[in-house]
Write a protein that holds these residues in place. Structure first.
Motif, mmCIF file in Angstrom:
data_model
loop_
_atom_site.group_PDB
_atom_site.id
_atom_site.type_symbol
_atom_site.label_atom_id
_atom_site.label_comp_id
_atom_site.label_asym_id
_atom_site.label_seq_id
_atom_site.Cartn_x
_atom_site.Cartn_y
_atom_site.Cartn_z
ATOM 1 N N ASN A 1 37.623 48.524 32.647
ATOM 2 C CA ASN A 1 37.494 49.253 33.694
ATOM 3 C C ASN A 1 35.991 48.386 34.528
ATOM 4 O O ASN A 1 35.240 49.249 35.320
ATOM 5 N N LEU A 2 36.138 46.791 34.335
ATOM 6 C CA LEU A 2 35.210 46.512 34.845
ATOM 7 C C LEU A 2 35.581 45.684 36.156
ATOM 8 O O LEU A 2 37.152 45.284 35.471
ATOM 9 N N PRO A 3 34.706 45.213 37.105
ATOM 10 C CA PRO A 3 35.824 44.029 37.779
ATOM 11 C C PRO A 3 36.098 42.793 36.874
ATOM 12 O O PRO A 3 34.866 42.637 36.125
ATOM 13 N N GLU A 4 36.541 42.252 37.656
ATOM 14 C CA GLU A 4 37.453 40.885 37.047
ATOM 15 C C GLU A 4 36.525 40.183 36.710
ATOM 16 O O GLU A 4 35.973 38.681 35.911
ATOM 17 N N THR A 5 35.404 39.771 37.852
ATOM 18 C CA THR A 5 34.541 38.579 38.263
ATOM 19 C C THR A 5 33.086 38.834 36.934
ATOM 20 O O THR A 5 32.207 38.419 37.066
ATOM 21 N N HIS A 6 33.212 40.933 36.105
ATOM 22 C CA HIS A 6 32.129 41.500 35.918
ATOM 23 C C HIS A 6 31.488 40.196 34.781
ATOM 24 O O HIS A 6 32.493 39.698 33.696
ATOM 25 N N PRO A 7 30.175 39.584 34.362
ATOM 26 C CA PRO A 7 30.467 38.863 33.086
ATOM 27 C C PRO A 7 30.709 38.781 31.817
ATOM 28 O O PRO A 7 31.144 39.085 30.812
ATOM 29 N N ASP A 8 30.461 40.313 32.008
ATOM 30 C CA ASP A 8 31.373 41.220 30.428
ATOM 31 C C ASP A 8 32.720 41.748 30.360
ATOM 32 O O ASP A 8 33.503 42.156 29.077
ATOM 33 N N TYR A 9 33.478 41.192 31.581
ATOM 34 C CA TYR A 9 34.888 41.375 31.756
ATOM 35 C C TYR A 9 35.266 40.501 30.073
ATOM 36 O O TYR A 9 35.271 39.042 29.981
ATOM 37 N N PRO A 10 36.592 40.988 29.262
ATOM 38 C CA PRO A 10 37.007 40.913 28.300
ATOM 39 C C PRO A 10 37.641 39.289 28.883
ATOM 40 O O PRO A 10 38.089 39.305 29.171
ATOM 41 N N THR A 11 37.500 38.142 27.451
ATOM 42 C CA THR A 11 37.813 37.013 27.661
ATOM 43 C C THR A 11 38.934 36.545 26.711
ATOM 44 O O THR A 11 38.784 36.804 25.615
ATOM 45 N N VAL A 12 39.616 35.047 26.686
ATOM 46 C CA VAL A 12 40.813 34.615 26.608
ATOM 47 C C VAL A 12 39.782 33.288 25.745
ATOM 48 O O VAL A 12 39.914 32.969 25.066
ATOM 49 N N TYR A 13 39.183 33.014 26.814
ATOM 50 C CA TYR A 13 38.845 31.546 26.350
ATOM 51 C C TYR A 13 37.163 31.796 27.195
ATOM 52 O O TYR A 13 37.404 31.366 28.351
ATOM 53 N N ALA A 14 35.876 31.208 26.965
ATOM 54 C CA ALA A 14 35.151 31.020 27.758
ATOM 55 C C ALA A 14 33.879 29.982 27.084
ATOM 56 O O ALA A 14 34.051 29.862 26.371
ATOM 57 N N ASP A 15 33.883 29.203 27.389
ATOM 58 C CA ASP A 15 32.875 27.636 27.775
ATOM 59 C C ASP A 15 30.946 28.415 28.713
ATOM 60 O O ASP A 15 31.592 28.947 29.316
ATOM 61 N N ARG B 1 30.899 27.004 31.278
ATOM 62 C CA ARG B 1 31.290 26.653 32.721
ATOM 63 C C ARG B 1 31.958 27.534 33.007
ATOM 64 O O ARG B 1 32.484 27.478 34.588
ATOM 65 N N TYR B 2 33.332 27.754 32.240
ATOM 66 C CA TYR B 2 34.707 28.301 32.262
ATOM 67 C C TYR B 2 35.081 29.323 31.751
ATOM 68 O O TYR B 2 34.378 29.036 30.185
ATOM 69 N N ARG B 3 35.530 30.072 31.937
ATOM 70 C CA ARG B 3 36.348 31.505 31.346
ATOM 71 C C ARG B 3 37.747 30.947 31.112
ATOM 72 O O ARG B 3 38.074 31.203 32.770
ATOM 73 N N VAL B 4 39.122 32.452 31.218
ATOM 74 C CA VAL B 4 40.210 32.249 31.137
ATOM 75 C C VAL B 4 39.727 34.122 30.824
ATOM 76 O O VAL B 4 39.498 34.436 30.164
ATOM 77 N N ILE B 5 40.879 34.749 31.572
ATOM 78 C CA ILE B 5 40.536 36.426 31.632
ATOM 79 C C ILE B 5 42.651 36.809 32.089
ATOM 80 O O ILE B 5 43.127 35.930 32.344
ATOM 81 N N VAL B 6 42.296 37.504 31.583
ATOM 82 C CA VAL B 6 44.182 38.010 31.625
ATOM 83 C C VAL B 6 43.923 39.342 32.808
ATOM 84 O O VAL B 6 42.697 39.568 32.774
ATOM 85 N N CYS B 7 44.128 39.263 34.209
ATOM 86 C CA CYS B 7 43.731 40.064 35.056
ATOM 87 C C CYS B 7 43.908 41.763 34.533
ATOM 88 O O CYS B 7 44.476 41.725 33.079
ATOM 89 N N TRP C 1 30.624 34.821 38.000
ATOM 90 C CA TRP C 1 32.204 34.151 38.206
ATOM 91 C C TRP C 1 32.875 34.291 39.068
ATOM 92 O O TRP C 1 33.070 35.577 39.658
ATOM 93 N N GLN C 2 33.233 33.095 39.099
ATOM 94 C CA GLN C 2 34.131 32.649 40.351
ATOM 95 C C GLN C 2 35.483 32.448 40.174
ATOM 96 O O GLN C 2 35.191 31.458 39.089
#
Length: 91
Positions: free
Chosen positions: A7-21, A23-29, A45-46
């Motif tokens: 229920n969070l926007p995809e750019t929200h800091p707490d959106y679940p990630t597949v990978y994160a460091d 500078r970068y992160r990978v999410i699933v839409c 996050w942009q």
């Protein structure tokens, strides 16, 4: 495997990630149809890239230490695996 709705926007800091460091992160839409590569700008996050396959994502971002296989499959990848397993079991 069951996933609870996000229920969070995809750019929200707490959106679940597949990978994160840092500078970068990978999410699933939220619809589970694509991977989104995001870059941090300040606290936000942009979105940078949208990819529907894990392998091209790894090739496009070789500087990221991504695993060779996605830790979270997209909906079409799950369907493909099921088709392949069904085919293997009938051979």
């Amino acid at each position: 495997m069951y996933y609870s709705p996000i229920n969070l926007p995809e750019t929200h800091p707490d959106y679940p990630t597949v990978y994160a460091d840092e500078r970068y992160r990978v999410i699933v839409c939220v619809d589970r149809i694509q991977y989104i590569v995001q870059k941090r700008k300040g606290r936000q996050w942009q979105n940078r890239s949208y990819l529907t396959e894990w392998e091209p994502l790894c090739r496009h971002y070789p500087q990221l230490p991504l695993p060779s296989e996605s830790p979270m499959l997209l909906s079409h990848e799950i369907a493909r695996q099921k088709r392949c397993k069904g085919y293997e079991s009938t051979v």
